[in-house]
Design an enzyme around this catalytic site. Structure first.
Site, PDB file in Angstrom:
ATOM      1  N   ARG B  44      49.657  50.354  21.540  1.00  0.00           N
ATOM      2  CA  ARG B  44      49.681  50.981  22.281  1.00  0.00           C
ATOM      3  C   ARG B  44      49.366  49.583  23.697  1.00  0.00           C
ATOM      4  O   ARG B  44      48.833  48.523  23.256  1.00  0.00           O
ATOM      5  CB  ARG B  44      48.112  51.715  22.423  1.00  0.00           C
ATOM      6  N   SER B 113      46.237  62.548  22.866  1.00  0.00           N
ATOM      7  CA  SER B 113      45.060  62.740  23.290  1.00  0.00           C
ATOM      8  C   SER B 113      44.255  63.196  24.275  1.00  0.00           C
ATOM      9  O   SER B 113      44.375  64.321  25.331  1.00  0.00           O
ATOM     10  CB  SER B 113      44.489  61.781  24.237  1.00  0.00           C
ATOM     11  N   LYS B 142      37.714  50.373  26.736  1.00  0.00           N
ATOM     12  CA  LYS B 142      39.083  51.473  27.668  1.00  0.00           C
ATOM     13  C   LYS B 142      37.443  52.298  28.691  1.00  0.00           C
ATOM     14  O   LYS B 142      36.897  52.423  28.623  1.00  0.00           O
ATOM     15  CB  LYS B 142      39.361  52.266  26.474  1.00  0.00           C
TER      16      LYS B 142
END
Lengths: 214, 214
Positions: B44, B113, B142
């Protein structure tokens, strides 16, 4: 719509960054540029999410399709594939041409940004269809762009058999300085999209390029 | 290497942002996590150039390949295609599953997600292979992540027939709170990559997940 090579690169429009609060103005200017005769559009976005870029590219594709003008996507092979764009433009920090070609196939246009003879020759060897060479003049659109001298532009032109599109700060007021370079086209952003009349600006640039290359 | 479904999602490692000045530490931690037994790796990255991301993905793929662990690329279909990754993970701001599937084919893993039952059902309908659901606990990785309650996690689990991977702030210290949820796995970043001993951290998480799902 399938757009076959060879391509008319003479007035190559690169888009300005999209802003959600100015969608109407964005598409109005783009359509004006297309009416004025831009011969190719490159969608260049660096800060949208993938989903946003996909949706924008789909809309731009519908508009370029209406005018039968090829759409090239900057950097993002995934988006080029997703919207079945006519091609991909890669910089030196993007995917290698050979890799892009594997997924796009031989009929799509692949362009490469080159600032040196070495980069130009490498791109030609890897199967690029055209080169974007610049920045020829100082430009507000890409302030960190490396300047490319007219001498380098000539050396690149002599060293590869590809169509050359000059980019960077080009406008009607300085295009005469490029008339002897044997360019396939000029790539512009502000000269059309920041003009008071984008349609007329595109038409004037096209007229000038046709005269130069006549 | 071809990795066939079904996939072991039990300890799903998501990478931390790559830093050029810490390449050695990055790969040392990744390899330690693989030795410890992470069952899947998701690369990611949100701020590398396409070329940088490609080169990083190629290196990561070699390492996951050595441990026969599937590599999933976050968001970027172009990179997943380019490195022949085992799959793609898309968020709600990334490509739609149906579009990704068209280019990846049926054998690749596509994860989505989901924060709501509606998003989960949509992903299932579009052919996702698994769901990443979170953020379950607050997380530094996050900070703007929407919290997903255990109740929502249960409702999602009941509403779709897909493997569910919980994500967000999960560590050995709170994993016991998830034992009754029937999770296919837990996705972690810091719990392994910020641990003093990433190999042991991975091994402990794997042991716990195997015990829970025994």
């Amino acid at each position: 719509m399938s757009i076959l090579k060879p391509i008319d690169y003479s007035v190559y429009l690169v888009t300005q960054p999209y802003r959600f609060d100015q969608e109407e103005a964005y598409f109005a200017k783009l359509e004006a540029a297309l009416r004025g005769g831009v011969t190719l559009v490159q969608l260049r976005e660096k800060s949208l999410s993938t989903r946003e870029l996909l949706q924008l590219a789909q809309k731009v594709k519908r508009m370029t399709g209406k005018y039968k003008v090829p759409l090239i996507i900057n950097d993002r092979l995934d988006i080029a594939l997703a919207v079945e764009a006519d091609g991909l433009h890669v910089g030196q920090e993007d995917l290698p041409v050979t890799l892009a070609r594997r997924f796009l196939g031989k009929d799509k246009i692949i362009g490469v940004s080159a600032e040196t003879v070495q980069q130009a020759q490498q791109a030609a060897k890897e199967g690029a269809d055209y080169l974007g060479v610049g920045s020829i003049f100082p430009t507000q659109s890409k302030k960190d762009a490396t300047p490319v001298s007219l001498e380098t532009l000539r050396l690149i032109k002599q060293s590869v058999p590809l169509p050359i599109v000059a980019i960077g700060g080009i406008s009607l007021s300085n295009i005469d300085g490029l008339t002897d370079e044997g360019l396939a086209g000029v790539a512009v952003i502000s000269a059309i999209l920041s003009a008071d009349n984008p349609e007329q600006a595109a038409r004037d640039l096209l007229g000038t390029m046709k005269r130069i290359n006549a």
